[in-house]
Write an enzyme that holds these catalytic residues in place. Structure first.
Site, PDB file in Angstrom:
ATOM      1  N   ASP A 160       0.803  -1.220   0.000  1.00 29.25           N
ATOM      2  CA  ASP A 160       0.000   0.000   0.000  1.00 29.25           C
ATOM      3  C   ASP A 160       0.842   1.280   0.000  1.00 29.25           C
ATOM      4  O   ASP A 160       2.062   1.247   0.205  1.00 29.25           O
ATOM      5  CB  ASP A 160      -1.012   0.017   1.172  1.00 29.25           C
ATOM      6  CG  ASP A 160      -0.414  -0.478   2.489  1.00 29.25           C
ATOM      7  OD1 ASP A 160       0.823  -0.497   2.612  1.00 29.25           O
ATOM      8  OD2 ASP A 160      -1.192  -0.836   3.392  1.00 29.25           O
ATOM      9  N   ASN A 190      -8.630  -3.157  13.688  1.00 26.25           N
ATOM     10  CA  ASN A 190      -9.987  -3.507  13.220  1.00 26.25           C
ATOM     11  C   ASN A 190      -9.958  -4.681  12.238  1.00 26.25           C
ATOM     12  O   ASN A 190     -10.917  -4.923  11.532  1.00 26.25           O
ATOM     13  CB  ASN A 190     -10.655  -2.278  12.580  1.00 26.25           C
ATOM     14  CG  ASN A 190      -9.862  -1.740  11.390  1.00 26.25           C
ATOM     15  OD1 ASN A 190      -8.860  -2.327  10.977  1.00 26.25           O
ATOM     16  ND2 ASN A 190     -10.304  -0.629  10.828  1.00 26.25           N
ATOM     17  N   HIS A 243      -7.946  -4.943   9.658  1.00 29.62           N
ATOM     18  CA  HIS A 243      -7.546  -4.635   8.280  1.00 29.62           C
ATOM     19  C   HIS A 243      -6.209  -5.292   7.944  1.00 29.62           C
ATOM     20  O   HIS A 243      -5.360  -5.485   8.808  1.00 29.62           O
ATOM     21  CB  HIS A 243      -7.563  -3.123   7.989  1.00 29.62           C
ATOM     22  CG  HIS A 243      -6.459  -2.328   8.597  1.00 29.62           C
ATOM     23  ND1 HIS A 243      -6.650  -1.105   9.181  1.00 29.62           N
ATOM     24  CD2 HIS A 243      -5.114  -2.549   8.701  1.00 29.62           C
ATOM     25  CE1 HIS A 243      -5.493  -0.627   9.610  1.00 29.62           C
ATOM     26  NE2 HIS A 243      -4.550  -1.480   9.332  1.00 29.62           N
ATOM     27  N   GLU A 264     -10.059  -2.124   4.598  1.00 27.52           N
ATOM     28  CA  GLU A 264     -10.817  -1.851   5.819  1.00 27.52           C
ATOM     29  C   GLU A 264     -12.028  -2.774   5.904  1.00 27.52           C
ATOM     30  O   GLU A 264     -12.425  -3.387   4.898  1.00 27.52           O
ATOM     31  CB  GLU A 264     -11.281  -0.392   5.807  1.00 27.52           C
ATOM     32  CG  GLU A 264     -10.155   0.634   5.738  1.00 27.52           C
ATOM     33  CD  GLU A 264      -9.442   0.844   7.074  1.00 27.52           C
ATOM     34  OE1 GLU A 264      -9.635   0.056   8.011  1.00 27.52           O
ATOM     35  OE2 GLU A 264      -8.661   1.813   7.169  1.00 27.52           O
TER      36      GLU A 264
HETATM   37  C1  F6R Z   1       0.945  -1.440   6.291  1.00 25.97           C
HETATM   38  C2  F6R Z   1      -0.267  -2.211   6.359  1.00 25.97           C
HETATM   39  C3  F6R Z   1      -1.154  -2.232   7.551  1.00 25.97           C
HETATM   40  C4  F6R Z   1      -0.433  -2.595   8.836  1.00 25.97           C
HETATM   41  C5  F6R Z   1      -1.387  -2.575  10.034  1.00 25.97           C
HETATM   42  C6  F6R Z   1      -0.655  -2.813  11.338  1.00 25.97           C
HETATM   43  O1  F6R Z   1       1.556  -1.605   5.027  1.00 25.97           O
HETATM   44  O2  F6R Z   1      -0.561  -2.826   5.418  1.00 25.97           O
HETATM   45  O3  F6R Z   1      -2.197  -3.156   7.328  1.00 25.97           O
HETATM   46  O4  F6R Z   1       0.140  -3.870   8.704  1.00 25.97           O
HETATM   47  O5  F6R Z   1      -2.034  -1.347  10.101  1.00 25.97           O
HETATM   48  O6  F6R Z   1       0.137  -1.690  11.602  1.00 25.97           O
HETATM   49  P1  F6R Z   1       1.316  -1.749  12.674  1.00 25.97           P
HETATM   50  O7  F6R Z   1       2.273  -2.733  12.151  1.00 25.97           O
HETATM   51  O8  F6R Z   1       1.884  -0.368  12.696  1.00 25.97           O
HETATM   52  O9  F6R Z   1       0.705  -2.194  13.956  1.00 25.97           O
END
Ligand code: F6R
Length: 244
Positions: free
Chosen positions: A67, A136, A138, A143
């Site tokens: 992303d 959540n 994701h 989402e």
């Molecule tokens: C980032 C991504 C997100 C993160 C998720 C967890 O490229 O794809 O899905 O993996 O938000 O974030 P952290 O690792 O900061 O807890």
């Protein structure tokens, strides 16, 4: 599904790195799907350490990031391209032309998503996809409510995700409102997936993931249908309070 419990963040990072390095050594032209966020920082450090010590080569490896924020140049320290350069790419010998990250500055976002999907057509499905999980549920920026059939698409970020990511910005209003993300279908096409679970306040997401109900309301639940999924859990952060 394989489940690996590790005592702490360092052990989790090391275990995932060992498995990924093993795959790269077996197949030099591996296609890697890569995440950003706090979760994989230790994993990238392990890859870099190994590269310096053992010269594991990425010369023929390819990467597809999952992303990028919309409206952000790759030179912006908050962009995911910058993050990837800083944590991994500037330290290893992966060729620039083999690195794929959505262009956050694309004027034609639909066109950019279409082109990103072409990357999968050109270099094949990913061999190994590494993921973190959001509070959540994701994965990537998919989402709750995202179609399981989704390919690369534009996402309006939820308030919850923006608030979570605000820790990386000076204030909430500086957090981008939209992003481009790899879709859930493209993720599921990967031959192998590693899901890393770590971070304060992830207990609820982890518990919900474990209950196994597959629903678009909890995007990570789709991973239960993947034939080659390994979940690696940093036990030290499970049951910790949510310090967001
Ligand atoms: C980032 C991504 C997100 C993160 C998720 C967890 O490229 O794809 O899905 O993996 O938000 O974030 P952290 O690792 O900061 O807890």
């Amino acid at each position: 599904m394989k489940h690996i419990m590790t005592e702490n963040y360092e052990e989790m990072s090391r275990k995932v790195a060992e498995m990924v390095i093993g795959r790269i050594r077996e197949q030099g032209n591996l296609v890697l799907g890569l995440p950003t966020g706090n979760t994989p920082i230790g994993f990238y450090q392990e890859l870099v350490k190994d590269y310096k010590l053992n010269y594991t080569s990425y010369q023929h490896a390819r990467s597809i990031n999952i992303d990028e924020y919309i409206g952000m140049s790759g030179d912006d320290p908050k962009s995911y391209r910058y993050y990837m350069n800083h944590h991994l790419f500037m330290h290893i010998n992966m060729k620039k032309e083999n690195i794929h990250i959505p262009n956050g500055l694309a004027v034609d976002v639909e066109g950019e998503c279409f082109c990103y999907d072409q990357v999968f057509e050109e270099i094949g499905p990913m061999d190994v996809l590494i993921l973190g999980i959001g509070h959540n549920g994701h994965i990537g920026f998919n989402e709750p409510g995202t179609s399981f059939q989704s390919t690369t698409h534009k996402v309006e970020l939820t308030e919850e995700t923006r608030q979570m990511n605000a820790r990386h910005f000076k204030s909430l209003d500086r957090v981008p409102e939209a992003a481009i993300t790899m879709g859930l279908k493209s993720m599921m096409d990967s031959k192998e997936i590693f899901l890393m679970v770590t971070g304060d306040g992830k207990t609820e997401a982890y518990t919900q993931f474990l209950n196994g109900r597959v629903t678009e309301d909890f995007p990570a639940s789709i991973l239960h249908s993947h034939p080659n999924l390994t979940v690696i859990v940093d036990q030290s952060t499970i049951n910790t309070p949510d310090n967001r």
